[in-house]
Every structure is written in structure tokens, then in C-alpha cells.
Design an enzyme around this catalytic site. Sequence first.
Site, PDB file in Angstrom:
ATOM      1  N   GLY A 237       0.831  -1.205   0.000  1.00  9.30           N
ATOM      2  CA  GLY A 237       0.000   0.000   0.000  1.00  9.30           C
ATOM      3  C   GLY A 237       0.862   1.250   0.000  1.00  9.30           C
ATOM      4  O   GLY A 237       1.925   1.293   0.625  1.00  9.30           O
TER       5      GLY A 237
ATOM      6  N   TYR B  41       1.879   5.479   0.379  1.00 10.92           N
ATOM      7  CA  TYR B  41       1.808   6.502   1.421  1.00 10.92           C
ATOM      8  C   TYR B  41       0.622   7.442   1.238  1.00 10.92           C
ATOM      9  O   TYR B  41       0.018   7.911   2.203  1.00 10.92           O
ATOM     10  CB  TYR B  41       3.076   7.370   1.395  1.00 10.92           C
ATOM     11  CG  TYR B  41       4.343   6.708   1.847  1.00 10.92           C
ATOM     12  CD1 TYR B  41       4.457   6.127   3.106  1.00 10.92           C
ATOM     13  CD2 TYR B  41       5.465   6.705   1.019  1.00 10.92           C
ATOM     14  CE1 TYR B  41       5.641   5.548   3.522  1.00 10.92           C
ATOM     15  CE2 TYR B  41       6.658   6.134   1.431  1.00 10.92           C
ATOM     16  CZ  TYR B  41       6.743   5.556   2.689  1.00 10.92           C
ATOM     17  OH  TYR B  41       7.922   4.989   3.093  1.00 10.92           O
TER      18      TYR B  41
ATOM     19  N   SER C 292       2.233  -2.343   4.415  1.00  7.85           N
ATOM     20  CA  SER C 292       2.285  -0.894   4.232  1.00  7.85           C
ATOM     21  C   SER C 292       3.642  -0.483   3.692  1.00  7.85           C
ATOM     22  O   SER C 292       4.635  -1.189   3.876  1.00  7.85           O
ATOM     23  CB  SER C 292       2.047  -0.186   5.570  1.00  7.85           C
ATOM     24  OG  SER C 292       3.196  -0.293   6.401  1.00  7.85           O
ATOM     25  N   ASP C 293       3.676   0.667   3.019  1.00  7.11           N
ATOM     26  CA  ASP C 293       4.977   1.236   2.711  1.00  7.11           C
ATOM     27  C   ASP C 293       5.650   1.596   4.038  1.00  7.11           C
ATOM     28  O   ASP C 293       4.994   1.760   5.071  1.00  7.11           O
ATOM     29  CB  ASP C 293       4.835   2.467   1.812  1.00  7.11           C
ATOM     30  CG  ASP C 293       6.072   2.690   0.954  1.00  7.11           C
ATOM     31  OD1 ASP C 293       7.146   2.179   1.323  1.00  7.11           O
ATOM     32  OD2 ASP C 293       5.979   3.385  -0.070  1.00  7.11           O
ATOM     33  N   PHE C 294       6.952   1.746   3.997  1.00 11.23           N
ATOM     34  CA  PHE C 294       7.739   1.797   5.219  1.00 11.23           C
ATOM     35  C   PHE C 294       7.580   3.114   5.986  1.00 11.23           C
ATOM     36  O   PHE C 294       7.555   4.186   5.402  1.00 11.23           O
ATOM     37  CB  PHE C 294       9.205   1.593   4.884  1.00 11.23           C
ATOM     38  CG  PHE C 294       9.573   0.168   4.562  1.00 11.23           C
ATOM     39  CD1 PHE C 294      10.800  -0.348   4.926  1.00 11.23           C
ATOM     40  CD2 PHE C 294       8.690  -0.670   3.900  1.00 11.23           C
ATOM     41  CE1 PHE C 294      11.144  -1.664   4.639  1.00 11.23           C
ATOM     42  CE2 PHE C 294       9.013  -1.969   3.599  1.00 11.23           C
ATOM     43  CZ  PHE C 294      10.248  -2.479   3.966  1.00 11.23           C
TER      44      PHE C 294
END
Length: 741
Positions: free
Chosen positions: A238, A240, A271-273
Amino acid sequence: MKLILKKNTVLIAIIWISFLYGCSSQTGSQKTNNFIKSEQFADSLISILPLKDKVGLLHGMGGGNSEFGDLDIQFFGIKGNKEFGIPPLYMGHGITGVRSGRDTSIHATYFCTPIAMGCSWNPDLYSEVGGAIAKEMRALGQDLNLGPTLNIIRHPLGGRNWESFSEDPFLTTQMGVSVVKAMQSNGIVCGPKHFVANNQEHNRFDINNEVDERTLREIYLPAFKAAVTKGGALNIMGAYNRLNGYFMCHNKYLLNDILRGEWGFNGFVLSDFANGIRNTVEPVNARMNVEMHRPEHYGTAMLEAVERGIIKEQQVDTLLKDVLKVMYTMDLFKRERYENPGIVHSKEHIQLCRKVAQETPVLLKNENKILPIDTSCLQSISVIGPNAKRFSDLPANHLNYAYYLQGGGSGRTYYFHDAVVDPFDGIVNALGETSKVVYAKGCQTPFFYQNNKEAVLNETEENLIAEAVVKAKESEIAIVYAGLSGFNETEGWDRKSTSLPGQQNKLIQEVAKVNSNTIVVITAGSAVDVEPWIDDVKAVLFVPYCGEQIGNGIADILTGKVSPSGKLPFTWAKSINDYPKNSIFKGLGFSEDGVSNQYSEGIFVGYRYFDKKKIDVRFPFGYGLSYTQFDYSDLKIQNKTWPVKIELTLKNMGKVEGAEIVQLYVSDPESEIEKAINELKAFDKIVLKPGETQKVAFELEKQAFSHYDVEQKEWLVDKGEFIIKIGSSSRDLKTIAKIEL
């Protein structure tokens, strides 16, 4: 306590014996049976896991706080649970080669970049590359590829355009499906990203992208959909950004209703980091499975949310079940951590890199057929420019040494220091001697002008240019190697302009004044402004960052060992001002002033927009020259039922072998709703010997003629006449035929 542990050990043993032995890659009914087993296995394991242990498998293993990942642990991924026999799930980047978390001591083959594979228009080649990268990931202990990037190139200034394939959804789809299949068939979970409408870097953590439903369905979602429905992707990352007011990792409509409900996605979402999710409840309700790269809103916060009754433990079970099913399906519970380490940077993989470097450059100009260079009587050649040799102004042991001839950010690979063949060495290798080759740096490198630093014509620059002019004047041919690097286009920010950094434009202009046989080689991951000098040079070769054999690949084309066959996967405009006004957002964060990034151009992205507005471009989408010529003839539509079968004849009219990318566009001139004038719906790369003829066949399914109807919430085909147009670029359509549907 000992009794509980003993009971758990017995239960774990039963689960292992019941499910794990005999699990392997399967097809057909066996694959369906394996999927059922994965569900049963996950349910059995979850039934004995305490809540705390379940939650511990739903976040990254990092404790550091960094925009790009974990500072404390060298690996990305899920830590596993040794007590219950659950192995870690290690995540790496397989975008250009293997990048293993933050461990910069891990080196791998630098194969390509996505934009280079887009220039190849060759899904079969990318399948071969994807399989090779997957094998190196397995050799280096990785389980999941944080990629590929399936975001559409909306504007040339986007910092991560080099990580994308194209401005066109169909080309992006074909490339994406090929690499997903290749990687997963070689044991690596593939995680297409960044879902969805993540098309620039500026304010990426706090931007709100407003995209209408039809545009979303026709432009930005198709590649992700195909990666799931045709490629079988088992992971999605996903993004940001917000989409229409909702953070993507909180977006139940996209993550659950469309991804799982409509497309039948059977994997897990991460999720993106660092900044992918902003609270606990909304992502859980959206079925966002794993928070990366550390537990901030999951972990302890998730435990507390269950205890307070804000979320249910059954929801945690569902999130974990998605993860465990994938781990079971991909055999992560049984296989060895490291497999065939000798494959890393093997001779076979280096040869594949050479093939990539030959197929991806795009010949943009070849006045008076100056290329290929006749080396039989060549007496002198000057190799000039900041990209011709490794950046000598880069400090020794600088971690960003790998930004040379590669884009920047998390997608890069830390290639072996001496593996990259630079353009100077490539020319020397091709000529077989150094006596005919002279070198001049010409100007400061893109490293000197990193972070959008403004160019200053100082004494140092003037001296470098003067030296280059002297050497160019004394040479028969002058080749200027200009362009960008990972210091100029990278994750984290967008470019300020399309201008070449520093004094590169002046260098090219001054060299062209004294040498009428000036050839410019542009190495970059997106378009640059060539208007200041395009009419003054004889030839221009665009070379996307195409792996460690880039220098040899360029030389192979310049000297005629191979004919160029790359085509542009994006439109090359004459001016940055020709793009839609709102297609690159430069405002404040949405939380600061409430102003959204409006995708007001709708479906008219890239060539669709330039065609609609009748804007003249420098080089159109799909454009690229060859050392031979091709004739298109005998276009026939065989039937009017699905699939529509189309056939034509292609002939190599020249004296050398060459490859042509035959492009098929569909037009619907009678449509009652606004549509693009032409839309790419099929292509094929055909290699022909001199004088050889081949039948080229396409089959178009219903989707090729469809548009998304927002009111009826389905794909519809208009009644009436469609036009099939086939040619060598979006603006060089050589033969047409009509079909009534």
C-alpha cells in the site's frame, strides 16, 4: 508453564506432519488442493497461537525510525516465531538486482531498471530477468520482493519514474505480469507497489490525490489488477498517499472491496515503510495485514485495541491467516534459507545483462546515417562527458557509489564495485585498443549537482569544457555521454526541471561547434530537455539505466554489432510546459492547507493528452529508430467475435538483421463518451533477417474495446465502428482497418 509448552510442542508437531510434508509448487487441481491446505494449515496454527504472538507476526522487525527503513536491523521483514516453528519472512528489493535490506555489504548482479525494461517492450526478456533476480534473492536468503513498481508515469519530473515502466497502462500491465509470474515461479513472493496513484515524490506522505473513478479504473488500476488476476501476485504494498481523502493503507474500498472482492486477491498487504499507516483501527478494518517496517500502530497498539474492544481478535486472526497462507503456499516453512549461492553474479547472469544492455537503448536521431560507426577506417574518437567514466569526485567508499548509471532510493542495488562497464571502457572494448580513444570529463558530474543543486559556470567548469573542445576538434567523431544519475532522480524528491544538470548543455553545444560528427548519448531514467542542442548534433541515443553491462551495450549499438530496437515507453515533449498544468503537484501537504492534487487530465495521460490537444512532440510514445527499415502490409481482421483475430505481414527491407516492435492501437471515433484518439492494446517484438518476411498475429479480447461506465459500475463496449491502427509508434501508424461491433 512447562505443561503448556509441552502441549504446544505436540500440537506444532501434529500440524507439521499433517500439512508441511508434500507441500511444493503445483498446478491445476493440485494447486487448488494446495490452497485449501494452506487455509487449513493457517487455521490450525492460529488456533494455538496466543494473541501476543499473533500480533508479533503482523509488523516489521525493525525498531529504528527512518524514512526508508530500519536503522537497527540489517534485514527487512517479519521476525517469525521460533517457538511455534514459524520462520522469518525476509523482504528484499528486486527492482534492479538484489538489495538486501540495509546490509550494504551484500552485492548482487545489476540487471536493469524497470524503465529500461519498458524501453525493451519485451515481456519475455523481462521474464528471463525476473527469474534470474529471484534466483539471486533466494541465494541471498530473501523470500519477498518489494516490487515491481506499477505506478504510471504521469509527468517527466517524477523522482521515481526510473522505477516505473511506462505512461501507458497496457505496456505497464504486460511488463508487470511477466515479472510477477517469473519471480513467484522461482520461489519469491512478488509485491507490486505502490497501490495506488503514487505518481510523484513531493509531499508523498501528506498528499491527497483526487482521481475520478473512470480514470482510476482505466489508467491507474489495470496493471495491479492484471498482476493479481493474471500474474497471481501474493503480496501488494500500500502507498503513502491519500486517495480521494483516505490514506491508501486505510482505504477499505481499494484494499478490500476491489483488491479482494472484485479481483479475488489471495495474498497479504503490507504498508509502505515508516509512514504507511497512521492509526490502528482503520487499517485493520481495511484488511491491511502487515505494518512496515516497525510496530508503531500495530504491535502494542494492536494488543491494546483488542483489549479495549476497538478491534476483535478474529480480525487479527484474519490478517495473520492471509500471511501464513502465502508462507505455506510458497514453501517457506520447509525450504533452505540460502539456495544455490553460486548463482549470484554468475557468467550466465552477466551474459543476460549484456542482452538487456543491447535491447533497451532507443535511437532518437541518426542524421545522414552516421551510426553505426564504421570502425574499419576510424582513426580517432573522443569520449567526452560526465557519465563516460565513474564519478571521480565521489568520495572513496561512499555508500551511494551505486547511484552511478542507476536511479536513486530504495530500489537500487549495491552492485559489485567493479562490475559496471562504463561507456569509456565499452568503446575501448569494442575497438580492441586504446590508442584511437581520447577522454575528457567535459564538466562536473551529476553527483556534483545532486539534490537539484543549481549550476554555476565557474573557472573549473570552463577549464573542463575547454579541454573537451580541444580533444573533440582533433577527433573524427566526438561522443558526449551526458544525462542523469541516482543523485538527480531518486526516491524522496522530484526533479525541478528537465534540464541536464550542471553545464552539460553548454558542453554539448561547444563540442558540436568544433566537430560536425557529434553523437550524444543520454543516460537517464526519464526525459530530459534536448531542445538547446538537438539540431546541432548528428545522432542521439537514449540509454535508460540498463544494468552493469551498459557500457558494452552502448558500444555494441554505436559500432553496429547490434541494431537498436528499443522504443520509448513515454512521450518526449518539446517543453515541460506542454504537460497538463496540474500533472505535477508542488503545493503544501494536505494537512497544512487542505489543497488536493487534482488529476484533472483524467484518462488523458501521456500520449493520450498530446493527441487530444494536437501538441507537437519531440519524440512520440513508442518511437525508436533502427539500422534497417520495415514494411507493413496485408492487414486483415479475421473475425468479429471474441477474441478478434488480426493479422498483418512484416518485412525487413534493409541489409541488416533488426527487431521491430509492432504496435496495435484501437480507436473508437463514434463513441458518445470522450475517449483517447488511440489506445495501445497489443504489441509484439519481431526479429527479422535482411529480406525476411513474417506474419504477425494478434488476438483482442473484449477488454481491448471496453471503457468503464461509472454509473453501471461495469466495463462496456460501444456499438459501432472501431478502427485498428498498426505501426511503429503512436504517431507513425502505417496501416489501418475497420471493424463493426
